[in-house]
Motif scaffolding. Structure first.
Motif, PDB file in Angstrom:
ATOM      1  N   HIS A 197      20.422 -35.219  -0.060  1.00 51.96           N
ATOM      2  CA  HIS A 197      19.221 -34.530   0.410  1.00 51.96           C
ATOM      3  C   HIS A 197      18.373 -33.911  -0.695  1.00 51.96           C
ATOM      4  O   HIS A 197      17.432 -33.169  -0.419  1.00 51.96           O
ATOM      5  CB  HIS A 197      19.604 -33.467   1.441  1.00 51.96           C
ATOM      6  CG  HIS A 197      19.999 -34.061   2.760  1.00 51.96           C
ATOM      7  ND1 HIS A 197      20.178 -33.315   3.896  1.00 51.96           N
ATOM      8  CD2 HIS A 197      20.239 -35.349   3.114  1.00 51.96           C
ATOM      9  CE1 HIS A 197      20.515 -34.108   4.894  1.00 51.96           C
ATOM     10  NE2 HIS A 197      20.564 -35.346   4.449  1.00 51.96           N
ATOM     11  N   ASN A 198      18.697 -34.196  -1.953  1.00 51.83           N
ATOM     12  CA  ASN A 198      17.870 -33.768  -3.075  1.00 51.83           C
ATOM     13  C   ASN A 198      17.284 -34.993  -3.770  1.00 51.83           C
ATOM     14  O   ASN A 198      17.949 -36.032  -3.871  1.00 51.83           O
ATOM     15  CB  ASN A 198      18.684 -32.963  -4.095  1.00 51.83           C
ATOM     16  CG  ASN A 198      19.174 -31.654  -3.517  1.00 51.83           C
ATOM     17  OD1 ASN A 198      18.455 -30.975  -2.793  1.00 51.83           O
ATOM     18  ND2 ASN A 198      20.403 -31.299  -3.825  1.00 51.83           N
ATOM     19  N   GLY A 212      15.712 -37.918  -1.248  1.00 50.73           N
ATOM     20  CA  GLY A 212      16.022 -36.630  -0.631  1.00 50.73           C
ATOM     21  C   GLY A 212      15.490 -36.573   0.789  1.00 50.73           C
ATOM     22  O   GLY A 212      14.801 -37.479   1.260  1.00 50.73           O
ATOM     23  N   GLY A 216      13.861 -29.438   4.235  1.00 50.74           N
ATOM     24  CA  GLY A 216      15.100 -28.677   4.217  1.00 50.74           C
ATOM     25  C   GLY A 216      15.345 -28.046   5.576  1.00 50.74           C
ATOM     26  O   GLY A 216      14.418 -27.550   6.217  1.00 50.74           O
ATOM     27  N   GLU A 221      19.864 -26.354   1.655  1.00 46.57           N
ATOM     28  CA  GLU A 221      18.915 -27.405   1.273  1.00 46.57           C
ATOM     29  C   GLU A 221      17.636 -26.773   0.706  1.00 46.57           C
ATOM     30  O   GLU A 221      16.553 -26.921   1.284  1.00 46.57           O
ATOM     31  CB  GLU A 221      18.608 -28.305   2.466  1.00 46.57           C
ATOM     32  CG  GLU A 221      19.816 -29.084   2.946  1.00 46.57           C
ATOM     33  CD  GLU A 221      19.543 -29.993   4.132  1.00 46.57           C
ATOM     34  OE1 GLU A 221      20.431 -30.795   4.464  1.00 46.57           O
ATOM     35  OE2 GLU A 221      18.453 -29.908   4.740  1.00 46.57           O
ATOM     36  N   LYS A 225      11.002 -30.737  -0.917  1.00 48.80           N
ATOM     37  CA  LYS A 225      11.499 -31.919  -0.213  1.00 48.80           C
ATOM     38  C   LYS A 225      10.319 -32.852   0.059  1.00 48.80           C
ATOM     39  O   LYS A 225       9.201 -32.399   0.304  1.00 48.80           O
ATOM     40  CB  LYS A 225      12.165 -31.531   1.112  1.00 48.80           C
ATOM     41  CG  LYS A 225      13.299 -30.516   0.973  1.00 48.80           C
ATOM     42  CD  LYS A 225      14.448 -31.051   0.152  1.00 48.80           C
ATOM     43  CE  LYS A 225      15.539 -30.002  -0.029  1.00 48.80           C
ATOM     44  NZ  LYS A 225      16.633 -30.471  -0.916  1.00 48.80           N
TER      45      LYS A 225
END
Length: 425
Positions: A197-198, A212, A216, A221, A225
């Motif tokens: 997720h990054n 990513g 978030g 998170e 994003k």
């Protein structure tokens, strides 16, 4: 020129477990964030006039609570269809074929790649070939890469994959594990990855990229994003640009309180750190987790009344941000600036107290010597309806050790004989 948009991990309508328990939580704003980020993703694709969008898994967060989630996704795909933008997507662990019991027909511009085996979608008019495979089940433990087909000649070959690349997946479950060397050796010019997720660029040539998630969802998170815009010029040079999409941002704000002598100075340090986080976020609202750390003279005041500290920082955040920042949680991890070891070894009453606490933590025999009997107190507490007070189990060694640690941390600030302003009150 070849151009396309790479996105992943939309997690549409991800549930917000327990968020409503937090005082002042912007529940509606957070609940709608993934939808609004998806709208921004579609707006971005249309604005840049890309002919193709790739979604590398986890468009959904799991089976839908109702059909509204699917209808919303289909409506956004229809907007792309009207703009002449095609979509190729694979399913990940959260929206695997076995997970999704509901379904809705998607517009004709959307293709979901097979979960049975890797397949190739060729776009001769774009000069692009996309190779990929969806997850059949949530827990895919095998490496999918070896079965991906060979690159097509005279095409810009893209591998679309939801995966945990060895050494690069962080805390994400190791689904469909593979090695970076395998991806590079496949001969594709670009790998569009999902699951982490990054944003991460794992390799330059060929480009291997985790875009990513697009929004978030909680304090684990943090940071920007978004998605990745990919452009390939006539010399076949691949240029990538990260495009932010999040409509709100989670951040961890760390306050090093080592120089503070009282709670007011801790507040000043927090305000400074929060202003920096707000500046980085631009105009986006912030959900903030605050971590106050350091050996500080303010530890006594913070430890004596943590609830007051938390509420003061919440109020300060509201004032500093003009309502743009909400404090999700405050973690107080400060310690006394005392040289505890020297104090413990000293021939002083404070040293005697610390040594006594250490002995008590060594075993039940030491505790037994105190002759503690909580029977009368327990009876009185039971006589008070709804007191909410529970007494420790003197036979539970782990519980007593944890309790003694708490006592030690509460006592330490009181042992500092220096004048430190409010920190000693």
């Amino acid at each position: 020129m070849i151009r396309f948009l790479h996105a992943a991990d939309i997690h549409l309508d991800s549930p917000l477990v327990g968020l409503s328990r937090y005082e002042g939580a912007p529940v509606d704003e957070v609940r709608s964030a993934t939808r609004r980020a998806l709208v921004r993703l579609v707006d971005t694709a249309i604005e840049h006039a890309v002919p193709l969008m790739l979604i590398a898994g986890d468009a959904y967060d799991g089976d839908w609570k109702d059909f509204q989630t699917g209808l919303f996704f289909a409506a956004q795909m229809s907007r792309l269809n009207q703009a002449g933008i095609r979509v190729i997507m694979v399913r990940g662990n959260h929206d695997a074929a076995s997970v999704m019991t509901r379904s809705l027909p998607l517009p004709e511009n959307v293709t979901i790649l097979s979960a049975k085996r890797p397949e190739t979608i060729d776009f001769p008019e774009l000069g692009i070939a996309v190779h990929g495979q969806s997850f059949a089940t949530r827990d895919v433990s095998e490496n999918l890469v070896p079965a991906y087909p060979a690159p097509l000649p005279d095409r810009f070959n893209i591998g679309l994959l939801h995966t945990a690349v060895s050494g690069n997946h962080g805390s994400a479950p190791p689904y469909a594990p593979c090695r970076l060397e395998e991806l590079v050796a496949k001969g594709y010019q670009y790998w569009a990855l999902g699951h982490v997720h990054n944003y991460k660029k794992l390799h330059e040539e060929p480009a291997v990229i985790y875009t990513g998630c697009i929004q978030g969802r909680h304090a684990r998170e943090p940071g920007p994003k978004g998605c990745v815009l990919v452009s390939v010029n006539e010399a076949e040079t691949v240029e990538t640009e990260f495009l932010p999409l999040a409509v709100m941002r989670w951040e961890q704000v760390e306050v090093d309180a080592i120089a503070a002598v009282n709670r007011h100075e801790v507040g000043d340090l927090f305000a400074e750190a929060l202003r920096a986080a707000l500046a980085q976020a631009g105009e986006l609202p912030l959900a903030v987790r605050v971590l106050v750390v350091g050996r500080t003279a303010a530890h006594a005041a913070l430890a004596a009344d943590p609830e007051r500290t938390v509420n003061e920082l919440r109020a300060l955040a509201e004032d500093v941000s003009a309502g743009r920042a909400w404090v999700e949680k405050v973690k107080l991890q400060t310690a006394s600036p005392l040289d505890v070891e020297a104090l413990r070894d000293s021939d002083t009453p404070q040293g005697d107290l610390l040594r006594s606490l250490e002995r008590l933590a060594q075993g039940p025999e030491e505790l037994a010597e105190l002759g503690l009997d909580l029977t009368d107190i327990e009876a009185k507490l039971r006589a008070v309806p709804g007191s909410g007070v529970t007494l420790p189990d003197l036979e539970d060694q782990a519980a007593m050790a944890a309790l003694l640690d708490d006592v030690r941390e509460l006592v330490l600030p009181l042992l500092d004989v220096k004048e430190t302003g409010e920190g000693n009150q």
